[in-house]
Design a protein around this motif. Structure first.
Motif, PDB file in Angstrom:
ATOM      1  N   LEU A 297      -1.195 -14.699   2.408  1.00  0.00           N
ATOM      2  CA  LEU A 297      -2.033 -13.741   1.697  1.00  0.00           C
ATOM      3  C   LEU A 297      -2.080 -12.408   2.436  1.00  0.00           C
ATOM      4  O   LEU A 297      -1.995 -11.337   1.822  1.00  0.00           O
ATOM      5  N   VAL A 298      -2.196 -12.465   3.738  1.00  0.00           N
ATOM      6  CA  VAL A 298      -2.177 -11.242   4.548  1.00  0.00           C
ATOM      7  C   VAL A 298      -0.875 -10.476   4.326  1.00  0.00           C
ATOM      8  O   VAL A 298      -0.872  -9.248   4.141  1.00  0.00           O
ATOM      9  N   LYS A 299       0.238 -11.194   4.322  1.00  0.00           N
ATOM     10  CA  LYS A 299       1.542 -10.556   4.099  1.00  0.00           C
ATOM     11  C   LYS A 299       1.609  -9.920   2.709  1.00  0.00           C
ATOM     12  O   LYS A 299       2.091  -8.786   2.555  1.00  0.00           O
ATOM     13  N   ASP A 300       1.139 -10.649   1.707  1.00  0.00           N
ATOM     14  CA  ASP A 300       1.185 -10.128   0.341  1.00  0.00           C
ATOM     15  C   ASP A 300       0.371  -8.848   0.195  1.00  0.00           C
ATOM     16  O   ASP A 300       0.792  -7.898  -0.474  1.00  0.00           O
ATOM     17  N   VAL A 301      -0.778  -8.824   0.822  1.00  0.00           N
ATOM     18  CA  VAL A 301      -1.628  -7.629   0.748  1.00  0.00           C
ATOM     19  C   VAL A 301      -0.961  -6.458   1.458  1.00  0.00           C
ATOM     20  O   VAL A 301      -0.932  -5.334   0.939  1.00  0.00           O
ATOM     21  N   HIS A 302      -0.405  -6.727   2.635  1.00  0.00           N
ATOM     22  CA  HIS A 302       0.306  -5.674   3.361  1.00  0.00           C
ATOM     23  C   HIS A 302       1.492  -5.148   2.559  1.00  0.00           C
ATOM     24  O   HIS A 302       1.765  -3.942   2.549  1.00  0.00           O
ATOM     25  N   ASP A 303       2.199  -6.045   1.884  1.00  0.00           N
ATOM     26  CA  ASP A 303       3.358  -5.628   1.084  1.00  0.00           C
ATOM     27  C   ASP A 303       2.947  -4.693  -0.051  1.00  0.00           C
ATOM     28  O   ASP A 303       3.761  -3.899  -0.524  1.00  0.00           O
ATOM     29  N   LYS A 304       1.703  -4.790  -0.496  1.00  0.00           N
ATOM     30  CA  LYS A 304       1.189  -3.914  -1.554  1.00  0.00           C
ATOM     31  C   LYS A 304       0.661  -2.593  -1.002  1.00  0.00           C
ATOM     32  O   LYS A 304       0.208  -1.737  -1.768  1.00  0.00           O
ATOM     33  N   GLY A 305       0.717  -2.437   0.318  1.00  0.00           N
ATOM     34  CA  GLY A 305       0.187  -1.222   0.924  1.00  0.00           C
ATOM     35  C   GLY A 305      -1.326  -1.219   1.027  1.00  0.00           C
ATOM     36  O   GLY A 305      -1.936  -0.171   1.273  1.00  0.00           O
ATOM     37  N   ALA A 306      -1.945  -2.383   0.840  1.00  0.00           N
ATOM     38  CA  ALA A 306      -3.399  -2.506   0.911  1.00  0.00           C
ATOM     39  C   ALA A 306      -3.809  -3.096   2.256  1.00  0.00           C
ATOM     40  O   ALA A 306      -2.961  -3.455   3.080  1.00  0.00           O
ATOM     41  N   ILE A 307      -5.110  -3.203   2.479  1.00  0.00           N
ATOM     42  CA  ILE A 307      -5.638  -3.619   3.785  1.00  0.00           C
ATOM     43  C   ILE A 307      -6.413  -4.920   3.643  1.00  0.00           C
ATOM     44  O   ILE A 307      -7.433  -4.961   2.936  1.00  0.00           O
ATOM     45  N   PRO A 308      -5.971  -5.998   4.308  1.00  0.00           N
ATOM     46  CA  PRO A 308      -6.736  -7.243   4.276  1.00  0.00           C
ATOM     47  C   PRO A 308      -7.859  -7.226   5.308  1.00  0.00           C
ATOM     48  O   PRO A 308      -7.700  -6.685   6.408  1.00  0.00           O
ATOM     49  N   VAL A 309      -8.989  -7.815   4.951  1.00  0.00           N
ATOM     50  CA  VAL A 309     -10.111  -8.001   5.872  1.00  0.00           C
ATOM     51  C   VAL A 309     -10.504  -9.470   5.780  1.00  0.00           C
ATOM     52  O   VAL A 309     -10.892  -9.947   4.704  1.00  0.00           O
ATOM     53  N   LEU A 310     -10.388 -10.192   6.890  1.00  0.00           N
ATOM     54  CA  LEU A 310     -10.700 -11.618   6.897  1.00  0.00           C
ATOM     55  C   LEU A 310     -12.145 -11.831   7.342  1.00  0.00           C
ATOM     56  O   LEU A 310     -12.599 -11.213   8.309  1.00  0.00           O
ATOM     57  N   ILE A 311     -12.847 -12.724   6.643  1.00  0.00           N
ATOM     58  CA  ILE A 311     -14.252 -12.991   6.921  1.00  0.00           C
ATOM     59  C   ILE A 311     -14.428 -14.486   7.145  1.00  0.00           C
ATOM     60  O   ILE A 311     -14.052 -15.298   6.293  1.00  0.00           O
ATOM     61  N   THR A 312     -14.981 -14.846   8.284  1.00  0.00           N
ATOM     62  CA  THR A 312     -15.278 -16.258   8.518  1.00  0.00           C
ATOM     63  C   THR A 312     -16.499 -16.652   7.690  1.00  0.00           C
ATOM     64  O   THR A 312     -17.413 -15.856   7.484  1.00  0.00           O
TER      65      THR A 312
END
Length: 422
Positions: A297-312
């Protein structure tokens, strides 16, 4: 000669037709930037260019706008010279107004106030998303406020659709239908005027997660994702794609991830919080698959030029001294570290918050896992504080009245007053 003249006439007609089509298309595109609707509420004189909304204008598919049934609407005119502010609509209970619109983000500008009495309006959108909190006006005082509302449908551009659960087609339908719905609530809600226009270019924060993040449909259940829009300026949209009962694996299978990847654009954000339902998977490789799905999912978001933020995931009520989520929060931390991704450690922060609640901890929970309005509001503040401290690009969009939040000193339960939805 006559044939030549006829040919010339037809040729010029064809050119004019093509020109008209092109310019017509351009005008249609240009109009998406203009006001889609301008409403003047009340039974007084209608302001030029506005559509009058009286007490008996209820929503229909043919009309495409109107009040939702279930509340008694009152229309009042104070007979002042200002056509927009002289009249308004109100009710003694929460009331809803809907407008049929295509999927997207919309800028909604509203005028509140009354010539004769004080007003207090809390505004929620779609499925109980808190947008404006206690907009108060004195006699003869008027306030204009703007919000950004995201609306969506299950459709994906490749012909697929999000696999909705049955409740998403009934009690949660407002989260997926083709309408923008606003809820006017509080002691004396009042709406004088409204303008709606598209907001295609604003950045978007997409939310993906489970029942502790999603737009909960009914009182007293609530989530931090529902409270988040209240803390942001009308320069950014919050699009909540979380859903009760979901894990990261099931969200992929239901095409919730595909839906977001279809519409997310460079510069947007995806906030992801899973764990509560993922840990129910008894497969031997469950944790490994959880991590693998997060990394993909992180890779997919990066590929779209967007920014992932992970929340525990936040802890459960009885998790102050002993973790109840096993290795799942730590796995999210690992992904964030390995892939150099922004992390909001809500698991750790929630323990501080719950401990600070002390004997009032039950007042923040609906059950051992889920929260009510108060609990979700405080958790949302925890998330916003992390954004303020660690994501400067997003911090600029936080409302100015938010000066910070210390989870070890939560707001008083006695002072908390978000009116329940009907």
């Amino acid at each position: 000669m006559k044939n030549i003249e006829i040919f010339r006439y037809l040729a010029w007609g064809y050119v004019f037709f093509i020109f008209s089509v092109i310019t017509g298309c351009s005008n249609v595109h240009a109009n998406t930037k203009k006001a889609e609707f301008k409403f003047d509420f009340g039974q007084g004189k209608v302001a030029p260019g506005y559509i009058q909304i009286n007490y008996n204008n209820f929503y229909s598919e043919e009309l495409g706008y109107g009040f939702e049934p279930g509340s008694e609407i009152i229309a009042i005119d104070r007979h002042t010279e200002d056509e927009l502010k002289s009249d308004f609509c109100t009710s003694s209970e929460p009331f809803y107004f809907s407008v049929k619109l295509p999927e997207g983000n919309y800028k909604v500008t509203m005028t509140f106030g009354d010539q004769n009495v004080e007003t207090t309006t809390t505004l929620k959108a779609e499925l109980r998303r808190l947008m404006l909190e206690k907009i108060e006006t004195q006699k003869k005082e008027y306030k204009t406020k703007t919000i950004i509302v995201n609306i969506r449908t299950p459709r994906i551009s490749n012909g697929n659709q999000v696999s909705l659960k049955e409740r998403e087609k009934t009690t949660e339908l407002r989260a997926w239908d083709d309408k923008l719905t606003l809820e006017f609530n509080d002691e004396h809600p009042c709406i004088c005027a409204m303008e709606i226009e598209r907001a295609d270019d604003v950045p978007v924060i997409y939310l993906l997660g489970d029942s502790t993040v999603c737009d909960q449909p009914t009182e007293p259940w609530n989530s931090w994702g529902q409270m988040l829009p209240r803390f942001f300026k009308p320069e950014i949209a919050i699009a909540n794609h979380a859903e009760s009962g979901e894990s990261i694996r099931s969200s992929i299978g239901a095409r919730r991830v595909e839906k977001i990847m279809d519409i997310i654009k460079p510069g947007d954000y995806l906030f992801v919080q899973f764990g509560h339902n993922d840990m129910k998977d008894n497969s031997p490789n469950a944790l490994a698959m959880y991590k693998s799905n997060y990394k993909q999912l992180v890779k997919d978001v990066h590929d779209k030029g967007a920014i992932p933020v992970l929340i525990t995931s936040m802890e459960r009520k009885n998790g102050i001294t002993q973790d109840t989520l096993g290795r799942y929060p730590e796995t999210v931390r690992e992904v964030a570290k390995e892939d150099n991704v922004i992390l909001i450690d809500l698991h750790a922060i929630s323990k501080v918050l719950y401990k600070a609640f002390g004997q009032n901890i039950d007042k923040a929970f609906q059950d051992g896992t889920h929260h009510n309005n108060y609990g979700s509001y405080e958790l949302a503040k925890c998330v916003v504080e992390e954004i303020r401290q660690n994501i400067p690009e997003l911090a600029q969009y936080i409302v100015e009245e938010f000066s910070g939040f210390d989870p070890s000193h939560p707001d008083s339960f006695e002072d908390f007053k978000i009116p329940p939805s009907r």
